[in-house]
Design a protein around this motif. Structure first.
Motif, PDB file in Angstrom:
ATOM      1  N   GLU A  27      15.108  46.641  63.143  1.00 62.75           N
ATOM      2  CA  GLU A  27      15.696  47.363  62.568  1.00 62.75           C
ATOM      3  C   GLU A  27      16.475  48.977  62.861  1.00 62.75           C
ATOM      4  O   GLU A  27      15.458  48.984  64.416  1.00 62.75           O
ATOM      5  CB  GLU A  27      16.025  47.330  61.461  1.00 62.75           C
ATOM      6  N   ARG A  28      17.351  49.153  62.920  1.00 67.86           N
ATOM      7  CA  ARG A  28      17.742  50.605  63.644  1.00 67.86           C
ATOM      8  C   ARG A  28      16.421  51.819  63.484  1.00 67.86           C
ATOM      9  O   ARG A  28      16.512  52.625  63.952  1.00 67.86           O
ATOM     10  CB  ARG A  28      18.849  51.173  62.985  1.00 67.86           C
ATOM     11  N   ASP A  29      15.645  51.470  62.532  1.00 66.56           N
ATOM     12  CA  ASP A  29      14.665  52.638  62.410  1.00 66.56           C
ATOM     13  C   ASP A  29      13.483  52.311  63.214  1.00 66.56           C
ATOM     14  O   ASP A  29      12.737  53.371  63.839  1.00 66.56           O
ATOM     15  CB  ASP A  29      14.416  52.716  60.982  1.00 66.56           C
ATOM     16  N   ASN A  30      13.602  51.290  63.298  1.00 63.07           N
ATOM     17  CA  ASN A  30      12.741  51.188  64.515  1.00 63.07           C
ATOM     18  C   ASN A  30      12.634  50.990  66.513  1.00 63.07           C
ATOM     19  O   ASN A  30      13.296  51.450  66.717  1.00 63.07           O
ATOM     20  CB  ASN A  30      11.735  49.536  64.446  1.00 63.07           C
ATOM     21  N   GLY A  32      15.603  49.541  66.965  1.00 62.49           N
ATOM     22  CA  GLY A  32      16.954  49.533  67.357  1.00 62.49           C
ATOM     23  C   GLY A  32      17.893  48.009  67.775  1.00 62.49           C
ATOM     24  O   GLY A  32      18.762  48.238  68.638  1.00 62.49           O
ATOM     25  N   GLN A  35      21.885  47.185  64.428  1.00 63.20           N
ATOM     26  CA  GLN A  35      21.568  48.623  63.554  1.00 63.20           C
ATOM     27  C   GLN A  35      21.836  48.633  61.763  1.00 63.20           C
ATOM     28  O   GLN A  35      21.966  48.734  61.240  1.00 63.20           O
ATOM     29  CB  GLN A  35      23.166  49.447  63.454  1.00 63.20           C
ATOM     30  N   GLY A  37      19.411  48.575  57.947  1.00 63.29           N
ATOM     31  CA  GLY A  37      18.383  49.393  57.391  1.00 63.29           C
ATOM     32  C   GLY A  37      17.915  48.496  56.202  1.00 63.29           C
ATOM     33  O   GLY A  37      17.078  49.343  54.720  1.00 63.29           O
ATOM     34  N   SER A  40      13.849  48.406  55.039  1.00 58.26           N
ATOM     35  CA  SER A  40      13.950  50.225  55.039  1.00 58.26           C
ATOM     36  C   SER A  40      13.397  50.732  54.099  1.00 58.26           C
ATOM     37  O   SER A  40      13.751  49.940  53.123  1.00 58.26           O
ATOM     38  CB  SER A  40      15.159  51.929  55.940  1.00 58.26           C
ATOM     39  N   THR A  42      14.515  52.855  51.674  1.00 55.63           N
ATOM     40  CA  THR A  42      15.353  53.340  51.294  1.00 55.63           C
ATOM     41  C   THR A  42      16.607  52.086  50.610  1.00 55.63           C
ATOM     42  O   THR A  42      17.359  52.557  50.430  1.00 55.63           O
ATOM     43  CB  THR A  42      15.891  54.972  52.052  1.00 55.63           C
ATOM     44  N   SER A 111       6.299  47.719  56.062  1.00 51.60           N
ATOM     45  CA  SER A 111       6.736  49.150  56.598  1.00 51.60           C
ATOM     46  C   SER A 111       6.116  47.876  58.389  1.00 51.60           C
ATOM     47  O   SER A 111       6.417  46.730  58.496  1.00 51.60           O
ATOM     48  CB  SER A 111       5.414  49.912  57.018  1.00 51.60           C
TER      49      SER A 111
END
Length: 173
Positions: A27-30, A32, A35, A37, A40, A42, A111
């Motif tokens: 995902e985008r926060d790792n 990428g 895109q 999430g 995540s 949140t 995580s």
């Protein structure tokens, strides 16, 4: 997850764990690779009001679909399978298991470190991953559990070295 699982259910649980780990790391926060999430911390804030008690299932379905689309773009659709597009009977069993045990299977606080640890647990041995599609073998391999470890090894190597590797199987099943 508690209790003794039937061998098929254990295999399906391992596939779901593989999908969640790769899905989260991609995902985008790792890394990428896609895109979304959904995994995540949140994501619950926007999934819970819409899906309520089924938000775990929605997280799983969302991240699987995001990964499936990217894998399909890189590998193609047709006489090929990959961890996010398996034969229909396998997909149905996975769907049914997530429907019945979603909360037990999808950790709300999954995580990147947990995802890497999951891949390490599933992987069989260190391998080298090259960028792009990576042929694992014939689709008949999907009838055996060993493909999960082989694929987990490729993804683990890819995320560790920063390349995008897309394992797949050829043929019909």
């Amino acid at each position: 997850m508690s209790g003794i699982l039937k061998s098929d259910e254990l295999t399906e649980t391992r596939i779901i764990s593989l999908r969640l780990a790769v899905g989260a790391l991609g995902e985008r926060d790792n890394a990428g690779w896609w895109q979304s999430g959904f995994m995540s911390t949140t994501s619950s804030a926007f999934l819970m009001p819409v899906f309520g008690s089924n938000s775990s299932q929605a997280r799983y379905e969302g991240v699987v679909e995001a990964a499936r689309r990217v894998h399909d773009e890189r590998i193609g659709v047709g006489h090929a399978f990959h961890p996010f597009r398996l034969p229909e009977n396998m997909e149905q069993r996975l769907f049914d298991l997530v429907q019945t045990k979603g909360r037990d299977l999808v950790d709300e606080t999954f995580s990147a470190d947990q995802a890497r640890a999951t891949l390490e647990r599933l992987a069989e041995k260190p391998v080298t991953a090259r960028s792009g599609p990576a042929l694992v073998g014939a689709a008949a391999m999907l009838d055996e559990q060993s493909w999960i470890a082989a694929v987990a090894s490729l993804y683990l190597a890819a995320f560790s070295t920063g390349v995008q590797c897309f394992p797949y199987f050829t043929g019909t099943r």
